[in-house]
Design a protein around this motif. Structure first.
Motif, PDB file in Angstrom:
ATOM      1  N   TYR A 135      38.085  52.541  37.688  1.00 22.37           N
ATOM      2  CA  TYR A 135      37.119  51.718  38.775  1.00 22.37           C
ATOM      3  C   TYR A 135      36.786  52.623  39.826  1.00 22.37           C
ATOM      4  O   TYR A 135      35.693  52.794  39.951  1.00 22.37           O
ATOM      5  CB  TYR A 135      37.866  50.400  39.304  1.00 22.37           C
ATOM      6  N   PHE A 183      42.181  49.873  30.253  1.00 16.38           N
ATOM      7  CA  PHE A 183      42.772  48.553  30.642  1.00 16.38           C
ATOM      8  C   PHE A 183      43.861  48.723  31.539  1.00 16.38           C
ATOM      9  O   PHE A 183      44.244  50.267  31.724  1.00 16.38           O
ATOM     10  CB  PHE A 183      43.214  47.900  29.249  1.00 16.38           C
ATOM     11  N   GLY A 192      42.564  51.216  33.816  1.00 17.18           N
ATOM     12  CA  GLY A 192      41.310  50.787  33.869  1.00 17.18           C
ATOM     13  C   GLY A 192      41.162  50.610  35.482  1.00 17.18           C
ATOM     14  O   GLY A 192      39.749  50.710  35.966  1.00 17.18           O
ATOM     15  N   ARG A 193      41.972  50.396  35.909  1.00 19.14           N
ATOM     16  CA  ARG A 193      42.066  50.289  37.716  1.00 19.14           C
ATOM     17  C   ARG A 193      41.437  51.521  38.477  1.00 19.14           C
ATOM     18  O   ARG A 193      40.848  51.657  39.120  1.00 19.14           O
ATOM     19  CB  ARG A 193      43.299  49.928  38.231  1.00 19.14           C
ATOM     20  N   ARG A 240      36.863  46.751  31.609  1.00 17.59           N
ATOM     21  CA  ARG A 240      38.153  46.584  31.722  1.00 17.59           C
ATOM     22  C   ARG A 240      38.709  45.373  30.870  1.00 17.59           C
ATOM     23  O   ARG A 240      38.946  44.422  31.389  1.00 17.59           O
ATOM     24  CB  ARG A 240      39.021  46.478  33.226  1.00 17.59           C
TER      25      ARG A 240
END
Lengths: 359, 83, 263
Positions: free
Chosen positions: A261, A253, A257-258, A278
């Motif tokens: 990615y 998260f 999470g970013r 996410r």
């Protein structure tokens, strides 16, 4: 409205204003303070209530007062300050008054440092204060999401008369990136009928969290639990990427999470069947979608900026269907995409060999 | 001297015993032979010679607002400062 | 009429000169027999009636014996966390300055855990009114030592009598808050006899007028009794206030801003 280069903290503050924030009470603490500073100017310009309190303890109780008067109100802080506010959260949760709190998490425990961290996942989702309740917790991973979730937070708070928290971290609060602000929404003029506005032409209103009779207290708790059940059913939110054919699901998260990615993209370029889930709401956790995906994947890799906290919710949702692996950094260290990619590859190797498949 | 009387809401009285100590006319006593719903001996007016002047001192000291005070001469309603 | 008539009314007409205040709820309080909380409640209710404030008042009752105060007033009310009533009141007042916001706090709440909140409310000149009940003990929790417990006074947590070298000396909050520029009206009264009760009522009325006129922070400290936890029966407890508390907590006006005299 066009995109502007905005700092996370400032974006959240401005979004709150445009969502109809009428009263803000807060206290300086890095890495959140620009949020307070922005409001110290704008709220006065817009003739709304702004007050820097003597402590976080005072801030949350001022918010509790304003919320009891039925206005849109908010405070913001960071980890140590959020710990000081916990009693106030519990009172708010136990009095059905809508309220928004922004937590820009930092390195901990203790004074810790001012680096971004996700070490307060349990605090915001499990123990935001004493007693049986959960705030609704939204976890933005970008300045745009921070804006959108701030507006959403006010609407959810009013919809459920509930405490809603925005759990971001120092990076999201401090970084600048292009994002679009919503139009200014007019401030509400009427107050809810339960609000403490003076018993004129009506019975007196009481806002309290005190129920001396156990039967009353249990009934009240059952009411909260019923509401949480509805929230859990209706308000699960997540972002999904390349999960259709994924053997390995990466779950993270906010900032983790970013970054995950980017690692998932790098893995796909290497032909690895990896996807990303996410969570955008930490409570209610997107358990339904995750348990669906668990039928199709071979395993998952949880990525967090803590010692492993959200991983508990992942395990609960997956309930043993597939192995759950973990990669985390603590102390304000931010995981790099390459490190996550390495963890992805190691995890896939183990999963495929366990299934007797060629790597 | 103005004539007056008081009405003691004996259900509210907790038998604290303060009003008899301040009554200038000594016409208030604790009713040892009576128990109210809460099990207290309530205060009671014993004023056969109508000595009560309606001065309301008893009402001022009462912690449980048990005493309503009447006075013969038309007084400004509810003006405790008068009492 | 709440009162049940138990005395004959003479033929000529009798006027009511003293009756149950409209701002006080028609319920029996949980306070112990002889507890002066009951008197303080009545005085506040009478003041609200006389100033016509009932319909625009919000009462903030924090933790303490008076935590149920909102059940006893016919006004909007709320229950604040221990020590935080001035903060909650600030939030309530700032978003609706036309309303009258009153905190009703005990000494444990105001002087101990809530010292910062009351100090800063006064420093900010917050337009709220605080009724501060000083009975030199923690009542609700069963009689422990409070910051206002007198030297040598026995309580359940100072069983050998308050030892000031160990626990310091009682805090005189009115004098302290009087030094805040934001304080407009800070007085100390007592409830230990009828004369002083009347003075206390006048002070409460003035304090509410100060708030209505927006002059800043107002507080009325009321020396009060706690017969149960002092283990002194009610009448003697009032004497105990006069003999022991008044000397340590002198009655009087500690801050009266010029404009207050004109009210």
């Amino acid at each position: 409205m066009a995109k502007e280069l905005l700092k996370g903290n400032v974006a959240i503050a401005e979004a709150a204003l445009r969502a109809g924030l009428e009263a803000y009470f807060g206290y300086p603490i890095t890495p959140q303070t620009e949020l307070l500073e922005h409001l110290s100017k704008r709220m006065i310009q817009l003739n709304r209530v702004f007050l820097q309190a003597e402590s976080e303890v005072a801030s949350i109780n001022m918010v509790y007062g304003a919320a009891s008067a039925g206005v849109r109100t908010m405070t913001s802080s960071s980890s140590p300050g959020i710990s000081l506010m916990q009693e106030g959260f519990s009172y708010i949760a136990a009095s059905d008054v809508p309220c928004v709190v922004v937590d820009i998490m930092r390195g901990g425990p203790g004074l810790g440092n001012i680096q971004p961290s996700q070490g307060d996942y349990f605090q915001v989702t499990r123990s935001a204060g004493h007693g049986d309740y959960h705030p609704i917790v939204l976890a933005p991973a970008s300045v745009q999401e921070a804006i959108d979730f701030t507006v959403l937070a006010f609407d959810l708070a009013d919809k459920y008369r509930h405490l809603v928290m925005i759990a971001a971290d120092g990076q999201i609060g401090q970084m600048m990136e292009p994002a679009e602000l919503p139009p200014m929404r007019p401030i509400r003029t009427e107050r809810p009928e339960w609000a403490l506005t003076g018993a004129k032409g009506r019975e007196k209103n009481i806002v309290t969290s005190l129920f001396m009779q156990p039967e009353e207290e249990e009934a009240f708790n059952q009411k909260i639990q019923a509401r949480l059940k509805i929230i859990r059913k209706n308000e699960q939110r997540w972002y999904e990427y390349l999960t259709e054919d994924a053997d390995l699901l990466v779950i993270g998260f906010g900032t983790a999470g970013r970054i995950a990615y980017s690692a998932v993209e790098a893995a796909r370029e290497k032909g690895l069947k990896v996807g990303l889930l996410r969570p955008q709401t930490l409570w209610p956790f997107p358990e339904d979608r995750l348990s669906e995906l668990a039928d199709r994947i071979r395993g998952c890799l949880v990525v967090e900026m803590n010692a492993g906290q959200m991983i508990d919710d992942v395990r609960l949702a997956i309930s043993g269907q597939v192995p759950v692996n973990f990669y985390g950094r603590m102390g304000g260290m931010i995981p790099m995409p390459d490190d996550i990619l390495t963890a992805i590859e190691e995890t896939l190797t183990r999963l495929y060999s366990a299934a007797g498949l060629p790597i | 001297m103005a004539k007056g009387t008081i009405v003691i809401n004996q259900d509210r009285c907790k038998g604290c015993g303060l009003c008899p100590t301040v009554c200038p006319q000594n016409v208030i006593f604790m009713a040892d032979d009576v128990l109210n719903a809460k099990g207290y001996h309530p205060a009671t007016l014993v004023d056969p010679d109508e000595q009560c002047t309606g001065c309301a001192i008893c009402a001022v000291i009462c912690p449980d607002v048990c005493i309503t005070v009447y006075r013969e001469t038309p007084a400004k309603k509810h003006a405790p400062a008068l009492a | 009429m709440l009162a049940t008539l138990n005395a004959p009314i003479s033929e000529n007409s009798l006027q009511v000169v003293y009756e149950y205040p409209e701002s006080l709820s028609p319920v029996v309080t949980h306070y112990c027999p002889g507890c002066t909380h009951g008197i303080a409640h009545r005085l506040l209710a009478e003041a609200l009636d006389e100033l016509g404030l009932r319909e625009k008042t919000i009462l903030v009752a924090p933790v303490g014996c008076s935590v149920f105060a909102y059940q006893y007033f016919e006004t909007d009310g709320c229950e604040a966390a221990h020590g935080r009533a001035p903060a909650m009141a600030t939030g309530l007042k700032r978003v609706q300055p036309d309303k009258t916001v009153v905190t009703y706090q005990g000494d444990g709440d105001l002087v101990s855990i809530g010292a910062a909140e009351i100090l800063h409310a006064a420093a900010r000149g917050e337009n709220i009114t605080t009724i501060f009940i000083n009975n030199a003990i923690y009542g609700m929790t069963g009689g422990q030592m409070a910051p206002t417990t007198l030297p040598g006074q026995k309580t359940t947590s100072s069983p050998f009598g308050r030892n000031t070298t160990m626990t310091g000396n009682p805090i005189r909050m009115s004098e302290l808050l009087a030094n805040m520029d934001g304080s407009a009206y800070i007085v100390r009264r007592s409830l230990h006899d009828v004369k002083n009760i009347r003075k206390a009522k006048k002070a409460i009325i003035t304090a509410l007028k100060v708030q209505m006129a927006g002059l800043g922070f107002s507080m009325v400290e009321l020396l009060s009794s706690c017969p149960t936890n002092w283990s002194i029966q009610p009448e003697k407890a009032l004497e105990w206030i006069e003999d022991n508390m008044v000397p340590y907590f002198p009655l009087g006006d500690y801050k009266v801003r010029d404009e207050v005299n004109g009210l």
